[in-house]
Design a protein around this motif. Sequence first.
Motif, PDB file in Angstrom:
ATOM      1  N   ARG A   7       0.804  -1.235   0.000  1.00  0.00           N
ATOM      2  CA  ARG A   7       0.000   0.000   0.000  1.00  0.00           C
ATOM      3  C   ARG A   7       0.824   1.267   0.000  1.00  0.00           C
ATOM      4  N   TYR A   8       2.125   1.159   0.229  1.00  0.00           N
ATOM      5  CA  TYR A   8       2.956   2.343   0.404  1.00  0.00           C
ATOM      6  C   TYR A   8       4.232   2.225  -0.408  1.00  0.00           C
ATOM      7  N   SER A   9       4.658   3.369  -0.963  1.00  0.00           N
ATOM      8  CA  SER A   9       5.989   3.479  -1.552  1.00  0.00           C
ATOM      9  C   SER A   9       6.818   4.305  -0.582  1.00  0.00           C
ATOM     10  N   LEU A  10       7.769   3.661   0.078  1.00  0.00           N
ATOM     11  CA  LEU A  10       8.506   4.312   1.164  1.00  0.00           C
ATOM     12  C   LEU A  10       9.695   5.089   0.613  1.00  0.00           C
ATOM     13  N   GLN A 131       8.930 -17.850  -2.572  1.00  0.00           N
ATOM     14  CA  GLN A 131       9.120 -17.161  -3.850  1.00  0.00           C
ATOM     15  C   GLN A 131       7.824 -17.137  -4.656  1.00  0.00           C
ATOM     16  N   ASP A 132       7.094 -18.250  -4.645  1.00  0.00           N
ATOM     17  CA  ASP A 132       5.821 -18.312  -5.368  1.00  0.00           C
ATOM     18  C   ASP A 132       4.845 -17.265  -4.834  1.00  0.00           C
ATOM     19  N   VAL A 133       4.767 -17.160  -3.513  1.00  0.00           N
ATOM     20  CA  VAL A 133       3.830 -16.221  -2.887  1.00  0.00           C
ATOM     21  C   VAL A 133       4.181 -14.784  -3.252  1.00  0.00           C
ATOM     22  N   ILE A 134       5.460 -14.431  -3.122  1.00  0.00           N
ATOM     23  CA  ILE A 134       5.880 -13.051  -3.398  1.00  0.00           C
ATOM     24  C   ILE A 134       5.729 -12.728  -4.884  1.00  0.00           C
ATOM     25  N   ALA A 135       6.125 -13.650  -5.748  1.00  0.00           N
ATOM     26  CA  ALA A 135       6.056 -13.402  -7.191  1.00  0.00           C
ATOM     27  C   ALA A 135       4.619 -13.261  -7.676  1.00  0.00           C
ATOM     28  N   ALA A 136       3.692 -13.921  -6.994  1.00  0.00           N
ATOM     29  CA  ALA A 136       2.293 -13.856  -7.415  1.00  0.00           C
ATOM     30  C   ALA A 136       1.604 -12.574  -6.964  1.00  0.00           C
ATOM     31  N   HIS A 137       2.214 -11.877  -6.008  1.00  0.00           N
ATOM     32  CA  HIS A 137       1.612 -10.639  -5.504  1.00  0.00           C
ATOM     33  C   HIS A 137       2.099  -9.465  -6.354  1.00  0.00           C
ATOM     34  N   PRO A 138       1.208  -8.535  -6.694  1.00  0.00           N
ATOM     35  CA  PRO A 138       1.620  -7.464  -7.611  1.00  0.00           C
ATOM     36  C   PRO A 138       2.531  -6.402  -7.010  1.00  0.00           C
ATOM     37  N   HIS A 139       2.468  -6.176  -5.696  1.00  0.00           N
ATOM     38  CA  HIS A 139       3.177  -5.014  -5.160  1.00  0.00           C
ATOM     39  C   HIS A 139       3.910  -5.233  -3.845  1.00  0.00           C
ATOM     40  N   CYS A 140       3.692  -6.289  -3.114  1.00  0.00           N
ATOM     41  CA  CYS A 140       4.200  -6.374  -1.744  1.00  0.00           C
ATOM     42  C   CYS A 140       5.720  -6.232  -1.691  1.00  0.00           C
ATOM     43  N   GLY A 141       6.190  -5.660  -0.588  1.00  0.00           N
ATOM     44  CA  GLY A 141       7.617  -5.601  -0.343  1.00  0.00           C
ATOM     45  C   GLY A 141       8.091  -6.891   0.302  1.00  0.00           C
ATOM     46  N   VAL A 142       9.390  -7.140   0.202  1.00  0.00           N
ATOM     47  CA  VAL A 142       9.963  -8.333   0.816  1.00  0.00           C
ATOM     48  C   VAL A 142      11.354  -8.003   1.315  1.00  0.00           C
ATOM     49  N   CYS A 143      11.694  -8.516   2.491  1.00  0.00           N
ATOM     50  CA  CYS A 143      13.046  -8.375   3.023  1.00  0.00           C
ATOM     51  C   CYS A 143      13.693  -9.747   3.058  1.00  0.00           C
ATOM     52  N   LEU A 144      14.827  -9.873   2.390  1.00  0.00           N
ATOM     53  CA  LEU A 144      15.578 -11.116   2.319  1.00  0.00           C
ATOM     54  C   LEU A 144      16.780 -10.999   3.251  1.00  0.00           C
ATOM     55  N   MET A 145      16.885 -11.914   4.209  1.00  0.00           N
ATOM     56  CA  MET A 145      17.962 -11.844   5.188  1.00  0.00           C
ATOM     57  C   MET A 145      18.942 -12.990   5.008  1.00  0.00           C
ATOM     58  N   ASP A 184      10.008  -6.805  -9.081  1.00  0.00           N
ATOM     59  CA  ASP A 184      10.801  -5.604  -9.362  1.00  0.00           C
ATOM     60  C   ASP A 184      11.795  -5.331  -8.236  1.00  0.00           C
ATOM     61  N   LYS A 185      12.941  -4.800  -8.621  1.00  0.00           N
ATOM     62  CA  LYS A 185      14.001  -4.476  -7.661  1.00  0.00           C
ATOM     63  C   LYS A 185      13.511  -3.542  -6.562  1.00  0.00           C
ATOM     64  N   SER A 186      12.584  -2.650  -6.891  1.00  0.00           N
ATOM     65  CA  SER A 186      12.102  -1.672  -5.915  1.00  0.00           C
ATOM     66  C   SER A 186      11.326  -2.314  -4.777  1.00  0.00           C
ATOM     67  N   ARG A 187      10.909  -3.576  -4.939  1.00  0.00           N
ATOM     68  CA  ARG A 187      10.161  -4.267  -3.898  1.00  0.00           C
ATOM     69  C   ARG A 187      11.068  -4.999  -2.907  1.00  0.00           C
TER      70      ARG A 187
END
Length: 302
Positions: A7-10, A131-145, A184-187
Amino acid sequence: MHWQTTRYSLDLSRPHVMGIVNVTPDSFSDGGLHATSHTAIAHCEELLKDGADILDIGGESTRPGAPPVSQEEELARVLPVIRHAVTLGVPISVDTYKPAVMQAALDLGADIINDVWALRWAGDAQGKTGQDVIAAHPHCGVCLMHMHRDPQTMQAAPMEGDVVPQVLSFLERSAKDLRALGVDKSRICLDPGIGFGKTVKQNFSLLARQEQAIPQGYAVLAGWSRKSSLAAIAHTSLAQAAGMNIELRRAPSVTAAVLAVQNGAHVVRVHDVRDTVSALRVLAAMQAEKMPPLSKAALANT
């Protein structure tokens, strides 16, 4: 730079403070304090009053040696809290590695998935991956640790050698794999994983060389809050640090958050939101008064 979430572009031109909401009985520093939906929701609202920009809700401890929690138990812990938190007007992050929990959180409107396994966990009975869950979502952000081994074994056999190139290689590969699926890289935000299978010296190497440990062009999250490495520096040994009062870790935690921001972190994940926000305001005031460096032409004319 911006971090795109559901919902937000930070806008990452300023640091963001992510407040920790552990809906757990056994987290290393605040386990049991917010273990019910009622107390966790109250804690969310308290953190927002303290100045949190993001809330990070988790239902399973990832402290060294922590036992795993079933998917059903984790869902029961976090879903009532997420359901309320998404109405509070800030980005909501969910700290989980289970694909089914990710999906349920996103279905409720969560903005970010914060995964200590960097979407590598392969235990979903339905065969769906993170990966399937994130790739299927159009906009959500993700943090990879970055995490070495797993929470049960990571500190029993920590990494060896110079961790910076190892962490960099892992994060580069993790981000590349996700982008290959159309994310997208921005996510994508990247976290070097302080304390997750590293020695005290290695953790401070990651702080000192943080910009070298993260691929260029990505949002960076740093999670130093109340970690044992800070207590070990404040005391004389990890053995003493284990028994160190959590309140005595507050000042080292705030200091580490400020240093992480100075070294390029865009988001700091913290327990002590109010103190961290105040410290970052001091840093911002100092940085605002810095004189720009003189150009070669100006130097030649002096």
